[in-house]
Design a protein around this motif. Structure first.
Motif, PDB file in Angstrom:
ATOM      1  N   ARG A   1      32.167  44.917  42.763  1.00 53.80           N
ATOM      2  CA  ARG A   1      32.787  45.918  43.623  1.00 53.80           C
ATOM      3  C   ARG A   1      32.753  45.471  45.080  1.00 53.80           C
ATOM      4  NH1 ARG A   1      31.114  49.559  46.848  1.00 53.80           N
ATOM      5  NH2 ARG A   1      28.953  49.354  46.256  1.00 53.80           N
ATOM      6  N   LYS A   2      31.644  44.875  45.487  1.00 59.05           N
ATOM      7  CA  LYS A   2      31.511  44.402  46.863  1.00 59.05           C
ATOM      8  C   LYS A   2      32.532  43.294  47.148  1.00 59.05           C
ATOM      9  CE  LYS A   2      28.004  42.876  50.130  1.00 59.05           C
ATOM     10  NZ  LYS A   2      26.605  42.519  50.316  1.00 59.05           N
ATOM     11  N   ALA A   3      32.703  42.387  46.209  1.00 64.92           N
ATOM     12  CA  ALA A   3      33.683  41.304  46.383  1.00 64.92           C
ATOM     13  C   ALA A   3      35.103  41.865  46.436  1.00 64.92           C
ATOM     14  CB  ALA A   3      33.553  40.292  45.252  1.00 64.92           C
ATOM     15  N   GLU A   4      35.413  42.832  45.566  1.00 66.71           N
ATOM     16  CA  GLU A   4      36.751  43.435  45.567  1.00 66.71           C
ATOM     17  C   GLU A   4      37.017  44.168  46.875  1.00 66.71           C
ATOM     18  OE1 GLU A   4      36.793  45.871  42.091  1.00 66.71           O
ATOM     19  OE2 GLU A   4      37.283  44.196  40.762  1.00 66.71           O
ATOM     20  N   ASN A   5      36.036  44.919  47.358  1.00 63.75           N
ATOM     21  CA  ASN A   5      36.217  45.631  48.622  1.00 63.75           C
ATOM     22  C   ASN A   5      36.384  44.667  49.780  1.00 63.75           C
ATOM     23  OD1 ASN A   5      36.141  48.134  47.454  1.00 63.75           O
ATOM     24  ND2 ASN A   5      33.990  48.507  47.918  1.00 63.75           N
ATOM     25  N   HIS A   6      35.631  43.590  49.785  1.00 65.58           N
ATOM     26  CA  HIS A   6      35.762  42.591  50.842  1.00 65.58           C
ATOM     27  C   HIS A   6      37.176  42.013  50.832  1.00 65.58           C
ATOM     28  CE1 HIS A   6      34.622  39.499  53.673  1.00 65.58           C
ATOM     29  NE2 HIS A   6      35.100  38.582  52.847  1.00 65.58           N
ATOM     30  N   HIS A   7      37.681  41.714  49.656  1.00 67.80           N
ATOM     31  CA  HIS A   7      39.043  41.171  49.535  1.00 67.80           C
ATOM     32  C   HIS A   7      40.063  42.178  50.069  1.00 67.80           C
ATOM     33  CE1 HIS A   7      42.393  38.918  47.935  1.00 67.80           C
ATOM     34  NE2 HIS A   7      42.831  40.021  47.356  1.00 67.80           N
ATOM     35  N   LYS A   8      39.889  43.459  49.727  1.00 66.77           N
ATOM     36  CA  LYS A   8      40.809  44.489  50.215  1.00 66.77           C
ATOM     37  C   LYS A   8      40.803  44.552  51.730  1.00 66.77           C
ATOM     38  CE  LYS A   8      39.889  47.591  46.441  1.00 66.77           C
ATOM     39  NZ  LYS A   8      39.427  48.939  46.104  1.00 66.77           N
ATOM     40  N   TYR A   9      39.610  44.525  52.333  1.00 62.29           N
ATOM     41  CA  TYR A   9      39.514  44.608  53.788  1.00 62.29           C
ATOM     42  C   TYR A   9      40.149  43.387  54.446  1.00 62.29           C
ATOM     43  CZ  TYR A   9      36.191  48.359  52.888  1.00 62.29           C
ATOM     44  OH  TYR A   9      35.592  49.515  52.462  1.00 62.29           O
ATOM     45  N   ILE A  10      39.903  42.214  53.887  1.00 60.71           N
ATOM     46  CA  ILE A  10      40.482  40.990  54.439  1.00 60.71           C
ATOM     47  C   ILE A  10      42.004  41.041  54.350  1.00 60.71           C
ATOM     48  CG2 ILE A  10      40.695  38.491  54.115  1.00 60.71           C
ATOM     49  CD1 ILE A  10      38.074  39.317  55.378  1.00 60.71           C
ATOM     50  N   MET A  11      42.529  41.421  53.179  1.00 62.10           N
ATOM     51  CA  MET A  11      43.986  41.476  53.008  1.00 62.10           C
ATOM     52  C   MET A  11      44.595  42.536  53.918  1.00 62.10           C
ATOM     53  SD  MET A  11      44.694  39.019  51.129  1.00 62.10           S
ATOM     54  CE  MET A  11      46.424  39.322  50.871  1.00 62.10           C
ATOM     55  N   GLY A  12      43.914  43.658  54.081  1.00 62.82           N
ATOM     56  CA  GLY A  12      44.419  44.689  54.984  1.00 62.82           C
ATOM     57  C   GLY A  12      44.499  44.181  56.412  1.00 62.82           C
ATOM     58  N   GLY A  13      43.502  43.418  56.841  1.00 66.10           N
ATOM     59  CA  GLY A  13      43.512  42.842  58.185  1.00 66.10           C
ATOM     60  C   GLY A  13      44.617  41.833  58.360  1.00 66.10           C
ATOM     61  N   ILE A  14      44.872  41.033  57.326  1.00 66.64           N
ATOM     62  CA  ILE A  14      45.953  40.042  57.395  1.00 66.64           C
ATOM     63  C   ILE A  14      47.296  40.742  57.507  1.00 66.64           C
ATOM     64  CG2 ILE A  14      47.178  38.292  56.047  1.00 66.64           C
ATOM     65  CD1 ILE A  14      44.412  37.383  55.032  1.00 66.64           C
ATOM     66  N   ILE A  15      47.491  41.790  56.728  1.00 64.16           N
ATOM     67  CA  ILE A  15      48.754  42.518  56.780  1.00 64.16           C
ATOM     68  C   ILE A  15      48.959  43.131  58.159  1.00 64.16           C
ATOM     69  CG2 ILE A  15      49.993  44.541  55.901  1.00 64.16           C
ATOM     70  CD1 ILE A  15      48.835  43.820  53.138  1.00 64.16           C
TER      71      ILE A  15
END
Length: 79
Positions: A38-52
């Motif tokens: 879950r921590k890895a998935e949330n980190h990925h979401k936050y990173i992708m949101g920042g890139i967008i």
């Protein structure tokens, strides 16, 4: 004979206790794995949101529009 029954019941109690401890260890390990995933998935979401936001700001903006009429809202909610 009585002593052998007592020994057997003690051994049974020890075995049951060991079984419960093993079950707890397995449950804790599953919990740790799920937390890690879950921590890895949330980190990925936050990173992708920042890139967008950084590279595609137009896609991230929320467009203001007039509210939909009732019959269109129903289609959106249940469609």
């Amino acid at each position: 004979m009585i002593e052998s029954k007592n020994d057997a019941s003690r051994n049974l109690e020890k075995a049951l206790q060991a079984l419960e401890q093993a079950k707890q260890r397995v449950a804790n390990e599953k919990k740790k794995q799920n937390e890690k995933k879950r921590k890895a998935e949330n980190h990925h979401k936050y990173i992708m949101g920042g890139i967008i936001v950084k590279y595609f700001p137009d896609c991230y903006q929320v467009y203001e529009c007039a509210p939909l009429p009732y019959w269109q809202n129903v289609g959106v909610m249940y469609g």
